[in-house]
Design an enzyme around this catalytic site. Structure first.
Site, PDB file in Angstrom:
ATOM      1  N   TYR A 217       6.714  -9.800   7.423  1.00 34.43           N
ATOM      2  CA  TYR A 217       6.434  -8.215   7.439  1.00 34.43           C
ATOM      3  C   TYR A 217       7.071  -7.601   8.831  1.00 34.43           C
ATOM      4  O   TYR A 217       6.986  -8.578   9.974  1.00 34.43           O
ATOM      5  CB  TYR A 217       5.167  -7.954   7.387  1.00 34.43           C
TER       6      TYR A 217
ATOM      7  N   ASP B   8       0.771  -1.178   0.259  1.00 35.29           N
ATOM      8  CA  ASP B   8       0.096   0.084   0.260  1.00 35.29           C
ATOM      9  C   ASP B   8       0.663   1.253  -0.084  1.00 35.29           C
ATOM     10  O   ASP B   8       1.988   1.109   0.177  1.00 35.29           O
ATOM     11  CB  ASP B   8      -0.983   0.111   1.394  1.00 35.29           C
TER      12      ASP B   8
END
Lengths: 258, 258
Positions: free
Chosen positions: A110, A52
């Protein structure tokens, strides 16, 4: 011939990975601009997954198809001469036969970083979110334990997730706490076989909420009901970095250092 | 009444600390704009010392004179509401009687960061310079030892230094080496009673040069002759951070964390 690229980017000034219709600056856009120059024809660049707006990557894997006489390992330099300072190719290689960087993903890791301090800190705030309350790392680890395993993570995704199933396996959630002069840094590392839209940022939000006193019982209820409202708000983008994409074998060989 | 501020800034988008005639964006400029709003009258803000364009600070000490009913410790919040994200006040306090933040400095510590990697790394390059060769930390420590002590650092300053004397005392030069996946980070911490123009960046340049094979004999010769050309080029600004300014007593009390 298919090539793979290991890509690092600072997401701050990108409107995410994926090309936008309105001509916003994207990671895919700058990679395709460079690729067109390197290959002399328009080239599509895809990634292991989109990130994103504002999200960083230090181990994004991208691929492209093209014909060139340049050796695969030399593509890195060719790209880096053309790429902006906030997006660089760390390694380049020829892809194994039949390889697809999106479908072949085995695991992704992540890291979500956030700091607790009495005020905003300019030298931290580009790559870490700021926490208004001090969380307990022990309580964060309680939440982390509950989130590991195979679960229906529907409640941990934003509406607009296009995935067919919301069942995912989270292999590990690790919490690191680092006390420094004037602030404390928290890092949540999440490894899974795949993630729904905004899932890591929502997991991080919930882990920090539990760290600050929220009961862990909402996690089990959220798995049962799929109810997004049981779970904390999506943590902000600047704290998130795609650290590693794992295919079960080394794509780029052993990282060289002269 | 005199107030002191502990200020952190990301120097990337500032043309240094000091206000420029041409209206460039400076740290002093944004602090004075905020101060004028807080105090309702124009207020001058000075610092322990100027930092150059691109140089960061996590412990710059600034002062200003003004009258206000706001308690000194609350000034931090008032300033931070008005300051941009890349410059914030970490602490505020009333200055001791007769205190001057420039003249009262006892010691300053700067940290110079640089990484060795096969290519530019977007997530490091904002706060660290890139080394093209891998230095030896042991050799860097040899140079560090020679640079400690009271010396005439004339050869280690850029022309344009306005200081009356170029004799300074360097109390400590520490070298840290941190090997990570794909790169190695080097940090040089330099503590001294004061520094000439560009002195820390020139010291860092020479330490890295020795680390990469340059003889240490030029350091002694440079102390004797004051000859700038014996010493390496000034290392680039983005690697430098003003870490701490020490007055021999705590200006801000014990750093609070709720």
């Amino acid at each position: 011939m298919r090539f793979v690229l290991l890509v690092e980017y600072d997401g701050t000034c990108f409107s995410g990975f994926q090309k936008q219709k309105r001509g916003e600056r994207t990671v895919q856009g700058v990679l395709e601009t460079a690729a067109a120059e390197v290959f002399g024809v328009p080239v599509s660049v895809s990634a292991s997954g989109r990130t994103d707006a504002g999200v960083h990557a230090r181990g994004q894997v991208c691929q492209l198809d093209g014909e060139t006489s340049i050796p695969a390992v030399k593509l890195r330099e060719c790209f880096n001469r053309l790429l902006p300072p906030d997006c660089k190719v760390l390694s380049s290689a020829e892809a194994p036969a039949g390889f697809d960087c999106t479908r072949a993903v085995k695991r992704k890791t992540y890291v979500y970083s956030a700091y607790y301090a009495p005020c905003e800190m300019p030298l931290l705030s580009r790559y870490a979110a700021r926490l208004r309350e001090r969380p307990s790392a022990d309580k964060m680890r309680e939440a982390a334990r509950l989130l590991c395993g195979e679960h229906d993570f529907k409640a941990f995704s934003s509406v607009g997730s296009s995935a067919k199933t919301s069942v995912r396996t989270v292999y590990a959630v690790e919490i690191a706490e680092r006390k420094q002069d004037g602030y404390t840094m928290y890092e949540i590392s999440v490894t899974g076989n795949g993630f729904l839209y905004n899932m890591v940022r929502i997991l991080a939000g919930e882990i920090f909420a539990v760290g600050c006193g929220k009961s862990t019982q909402f996690i089990g209820k959220a798995f049962e009901t799929g109810e997004r409202s049981l779970i904390a708000k999506t943590a902000s983008a600047e704290g998130l970095t795609l650290a590693q994409v794992d295919y079960g074998f080394p794509l780029f060989g052993i990282p060289e250092e002269k």
